[in-house]
Design an enzyme around this catalytic site. Sequence first.
Site, PDB file in Angstrom:
ATOM      1  N   GLY A 179     -14.722  -3.842  -0.199  1.00  0.00           N
ATOM      2  CA  GLY A 179     -16.069  -3.339   0.048  1.00  0.00           C
ATOM      3  C   GLY A 179     -16.433  -2.194  -0.881  1.00  0.00           C
ATOM      4  CE  LYS A 188     -20.821 -16.421   7.568  1.00  0.00           C
ATOM      5  NZ  LYS A 188     -20.995 -15.786   8.864  1.00  0.00           N
ATOM      6  NE  ARG A 212      -4.311  -1.627   1.565  1.00  0.00           N
ATOM      7  CZ  ARG A 212      -5.237  -2.107   2.376  1.00  0.00           C
ATOM      8  NH1 ARG A 212      -5.155  -1.890   3.661  1.00  0.00           N
ATOM      9  NH2 ARG A 212      -6.256  -2.785   1.901  1.00  0.00           N
ATOM     10  N   GLY A 234     -10.930  -8.747  -0.832  1.00  0.00           N
ATOM     11  CA  GLY A 234      -9.732  -9.057  -0.047  1.00  0.00           C
ATOM     12  C   GLY A 234      -9.128 -10.405  -0.394  1.00  0.00           C
TER      13      GLY A 234
HETATM   14  P1  ADP Z   1     -13.473 -11.641  -0.686  1.00  0.00           P
HETATM   15  O1  ADP Z   1     -12.639 -11.165   0.470  1.00  0.00           O
HETATM   16  O2  ADP Z   1     -12.642 -11.884  -1.909  1.00  0.00           O
HETATM   17  O3  ADP Z   1     -14.643 -10.753  -0.955  1.00  0.00           O
HETATM   18  P2  ADP Z   1     -14.914 -13.446   1.012  1.00  0.00           P
HETATM   19  O4  ADP Z   1     -14.406 -12.719   2.193  1.00  0.00           O
HETATM   20  O5  ADP Z   1     -16.361 -13.364   0.725  1.00  0.00           O
HETATM   21  O6  ADP Z   1     -14.065 -13.076  -0.301  1.00  0.00           O
HETATM   22  O7  ADP Z   1     -14.637 -15.012   1.185  1.00  0.00           O
HETATM   23  C1  ADP Z   1     -13.351 -15.537   1.210  1.00  0.00           C
HETATM   24  C2  ADP Z   1     -13.340 -16.817   2.003  1.00  0.00           C
HETATM   25  O8  ADP Z   1     -14.317 -17.728   1.560  1.00  0.00           O
HETATM   26  C3  ADP Z   1     -12.030 -17.539   1.875  1.00  0.00           C
HETATM   27  O9  ADP Z   1     -11.311 -17.383   3.065  1.00  0.00           O
HETATM   28  C4  ADP Z   1     -12.429 -19.001   1.636  1.00  0.00           C
HETATM   29  O10 ADP Z   1     -11.730 -19.908   2.464  1.00  0.00           O
HETATM   30  C5  ADP Z   1     -13.893 -19.005   1.944  1.00  0.00           C
HETATM   31  N1  ADP Z   1     -14.619 -20.056   1.224  1.00  0.00           N
HETATM   32  C6  ADP Z   1     -14.682 -20.236  -0.101  1.00  0.00           C
HETATM   33  N2  ADP Z   1     -15.396 -21.340  -0.406  1.00  0.00           N
HETATM   34  C7  ADP Z   1     -15.806 -21.873   0.773  1.00  0.00           C
HETATM   35  C8  ADP Z   1     -16.578 -23.023   1.125  1.00  0.00           C
HETATM   36  N3  ADP Z   1     -17.075 -23.854   0.197  1.00  0.00           N
HETATM   37  N4  ADP Z   1     -16.784 -23.259   2.434  1.00  0.00           N
HETATM   38  C9  ADP Z   1     -16.285 -22.422   3.372  1.00  0.00           C
HETATM   39  N5  ADP Z   1     -15.566 -21.320   3.099  1.00  0.00           N
HETATM   40  C10 ADP Z   1     -15.328 -21.050   1.817  1.00  0.00           C
HETATM   41 MG    MG Z   2     -12.974 -11.235   2.562  1.00  0.00          MG
END
Ligand code: ADP
Ligand code: MG
Length: 392
Positions: A373, A197, A37, A350
């Site tokens: 976000g 989620k 960063r 992230g």
């Molecule tokens: P981002 O930060 O890219 O927006 P999220 O925070 O929504 O993504 O989700 C990332 C997390 O989702 C990762 O740490 C990963 O381990 C988890 N993940 C992905 N697929 C599954 C799954 N089938 N069951 C549980 N966790 C999952």
């Molecule tokens: Mg995340």
Amino acid sequence: MTLPTLEDLRELGEARVLLRLDLNVPIHNGVVQDVTRVRAALPTLRWLDERVAVIAACSHLGKAKGVPDPAYSLEPVATVLEQELGRPVRFVPDCLGPERATAEPGSVLLLENLRFYPGEKANDEEFARRLAEPFSHFVNDAFGTAHRSHASVVGVAARFGTGRKAVGFLVEREVDALRRLISNPEQPFVAVVGGAKISTKTAPLEALVERVRTLLVGGGMANTMLLAQGISVGRSLVEPEMLDTCRAVLDRAAALGVDLHLPQDVVVTDDVEQPQRIEVRAVDDIPDDLMIVDLGPETRQRYADALAHAATVFWNGPMGVFEVDEFAAGTVAIARALAATDGFTVVGGGESVMAIHHAGVADQVSHVSTGGGASLQYLTAEALPAILALEE
Ligand code: ADP
Ligand code: MG
């Protein structure tokens, strides 16, 4: 409405510039662990340094609670900034300190953590007034906080007029890239959504359904969608309270003729941390005691095929628990497929950004968004408060 950029700034010769950066870096025992960063901030810093009298850089760091907290001091970042910039940087131990007004021309300052004052998060008018007071110009180059109505990005911006406020290079690039996804994206537009989620991403998901031709769903989000279709997913991560939302998204996609893909085969395991069993199963054949942790090989291929001919791609959310090597193949396959397309490709989020680096293809993506976000909120077409505050 236009968004003023650095070239739109006027009367820079004697300018004293408040520069909002995102220097929220990981620090352990007073040592900065990752300088990404800091390096990202250099182009804007250098551009200003060649043209203005005083630069006062400011940022938030960590989870400071509105009071000074040595654990979240930006002082270690000043040292790194000095090294990276190759010139002295003076640390100001209070973001409202008098040094801001008395610093000599040619100074670069780094102000202490903005969140040591409760007024920062509260977008308090008096705090914004005091923060902005000694400065003639304001530049915001912190995209990661653009979706938050905080004083240093919203309240402060309102205090500067035309020619005296702008976004820096980082924010300019983010907005340019994300705009291409919103206004008349080149078709076929394929979105890949996953992550843990669905509840944290409902609005952007609903917004994407309206714009894309193809939606590829993976990760924990896909589990709840499968459940919504009556498929039993064993011990997989699911959000039962989101079943109605899932059905609504599936119905909307069908009504619009969007090609929505869910996994047909998956990798399942008994334990994410210490897997004894790892199997590939069709989604209609998931044992009650196992959980879905990745896309299966057929689904990886199907998703990669859908990405091959995309003109525009947006990816947010890993396809599986990619942090564990055994469950990273689906995420890596998507990353490679995305890197291989000739289309305009954007990755945001992230863990998604970590995943694209993990797969070693970050330099083959058109745009890697730094603000998780913020980029998702931009896509929902809800305007970002910090951008609105600068638009003219
Ligand atoms: P981002 O930060 O890219 O927006 P999220 O925070 O929504 O993504 O989700 C990332 C997390 O989702 C990762 O740490 C990963 O381990 C988890 N993940 C992905 N697929 C599954 C799954 N089938 N069951 C549980 N966790 C999952
Ligand atoms: Mg995340």
